[in-house]
Scaffold this active site. Structure first.
Site, PDB file in Angstrom:
ATOM      1  N   ARG A 180      43.570  30.293  45.318  1.00 43.11           N
ATOM      2  CA  ARG A 180      42.680  30.441  44.635  1.00 43.11           C
ATOM      3  C   ARG A 180      42.930  32.154  43.443  1.00 43.11           C
ATOM      4  O   ARG A 180      42.850  31.857  42.215  1.00 43.11           O
ATOM      5  CB  ARG A 180      41.635  31.173  45.097  1.00 43.11           C
ATOM      6  CG  ARG A 180      40.678  30.478  45.783  1.00 43.11           C
ATOM      7  CD  ARG A 180      38.946  30.947  46.481  1.00 43.11           C
ATOM      8  NE  ARG A 180      38.033  31.427  45.739  1.00 43.11           N
ATOM      9  CZ  ARG A 180      36.974  32.063  46.134  1.00 43.11           C
ATOM     10  NH1 ARG A 180      37.261  32.274  47.317  1.00 43.11           N
ATOM     11  NH2 ARG A 180      36.358  32.008  45.150  1.00 43.11           N
ATOM     12  N   CYS A 236      38.040  41.112  44.789  1.00 41.91           N
ATOM     13  CA  CYS A 236      38.082  39.730  45.793  1.00 41.91           C
ATOM     14  C   CYS A 236      37.168  38.473  44.713  1.00 41.91           C
ATOM     15  O   CYS A 236      37.574  38.774  43.715  1.00 41.91           O
ATOM     16  CB  CYS A 236      37.201  39.348  47.242  1.00 41.91           C
ATOM     17  SG  CYS A 236      35.584  40.420  47.061  1.00 41.91           S
TER      18      CYS A 236
END
Length: 280
Positions: A180, A236
């Site tokens: 990611r 995050c």
């Protein structure tokens, strides 16, 4: 690690009927928001009270601010008072195993200035695997007054992130998985990649292969490329999986560690913000 409590230590607190202990169950599944509450109602550690990531540990999702914005902190302080927590209470938080949701609640209480907060090592999974008692009984609540002492220096928002990064005044960490971070996959958001300048420290890397938390010396080695003199901003996807990294860094003596609650989901909600897909 100083922010952890073992199964045996929690059992001793319960056996000695130390009434100044509140246990909080925060089990949750991102792909099934009702799953955590359902399993809590089926069985949980005796005396545990449930708090929900979406309904309790996060605020209302707006256009900007990320997918799990911080809750209204005065309202959250009232909620934790209503479940029996004040500044004299020892709070033990558990997840299914060692997961990100317990660390999220740990951080929220830390932000409110509460000192006696611990994450249960191994979580519910270990509690059960060691043959300990579980129940479906919902505990009676003893309401207390919790007076927050806000630690404003623990949080940073997007404008300050931009300023700090442009002037190289802080180190930005991205706690998501490598694919990611590199933009090779993105299951949740419309734009793949990471905030330019962010370094990838996957949150699961604070755990051993068996899922236990790494010891302090292991964590010091893991974060050895980071200076304790630097300001470290942890992000995050939406401010949840960043929290285990915050907890781990603070446990080994990093003082200037701040959470960017909106994280990547907030960053990409502004069309003008660029993203990067190369290793940094």
């Amino acid at each position: 690690m100083s922010f952890l409590i073992s199964i045996s230590r929690l059992k001793k607190r319960l056996e000695n009927k130390q009434n100044n202990t509140v246990i909080v169950d925060v089990r949750f599944q991102l792909n099934d928001p009702d799953a955590g509450r359902k399993v809590y109602l089926e069985d949980h550690i005796p005396g545990a009270i449930y708090m929900d990531l979406k309904k309790d540990l996060s605020g209302k999702v707006e256009k900007h601010g990320g997918n799990h914005p911080l809750p209204d902190m005065n309202m959250f302080a009232n909620k934790i008072g209503n479940i029996g927590i004040d500044h004299h209470t020892t709070v033990v938080i558990y997840d299914q195993s060692n997961d990100m949701f317990a660390a999220r609640m740990w951080w929220l209480l830390h932000y409110l200035g509460h000192k006696k907060v611990y994450v249960l090592e191994g979580g519910y999974e270990r509690w059960v695997s060691e043959g300990n008692e579980v129940t479906d009984e919902i505990p009676a609540l003893e309401t207390k007054e919790f007076h927050p002492v806000f630690q404003e220096d623990q949080v940073v928002h997007i404008e300050e992130v931009k300023e700090k990064m442009s002037d190289n005044k802080a180190v930005l960490l991205d706690s998501r998985g490598k694919d990611r971070y590199l933009g090779k996959s993105e299951p949740m958001y419309a734009k793949a990649g990471h905030i330019p300048g962010a370094k990838n420290f996957v949150w699961k890397d604070v755990l051993n292969e068996d899922g236990s938390w790494k010891k302090d010396d292991q964590l010091k080695s893991h974060f050895s490329s980071l200076s304790k003199d630097d300001e470290i901003i942890v992000s995050c996807g939406s401010g949840v999986s960043a929290c285990p990294n915050v907890l781990a860094l603070k446990a080994i003596g990093y003082k200037n560690v701040r959470l960017y609650p909106g994280s990547y989901s907030d960053w990409i909600s502004y069309d003008e913000n660029e993203v990067e897909t190369k290793e940094e």
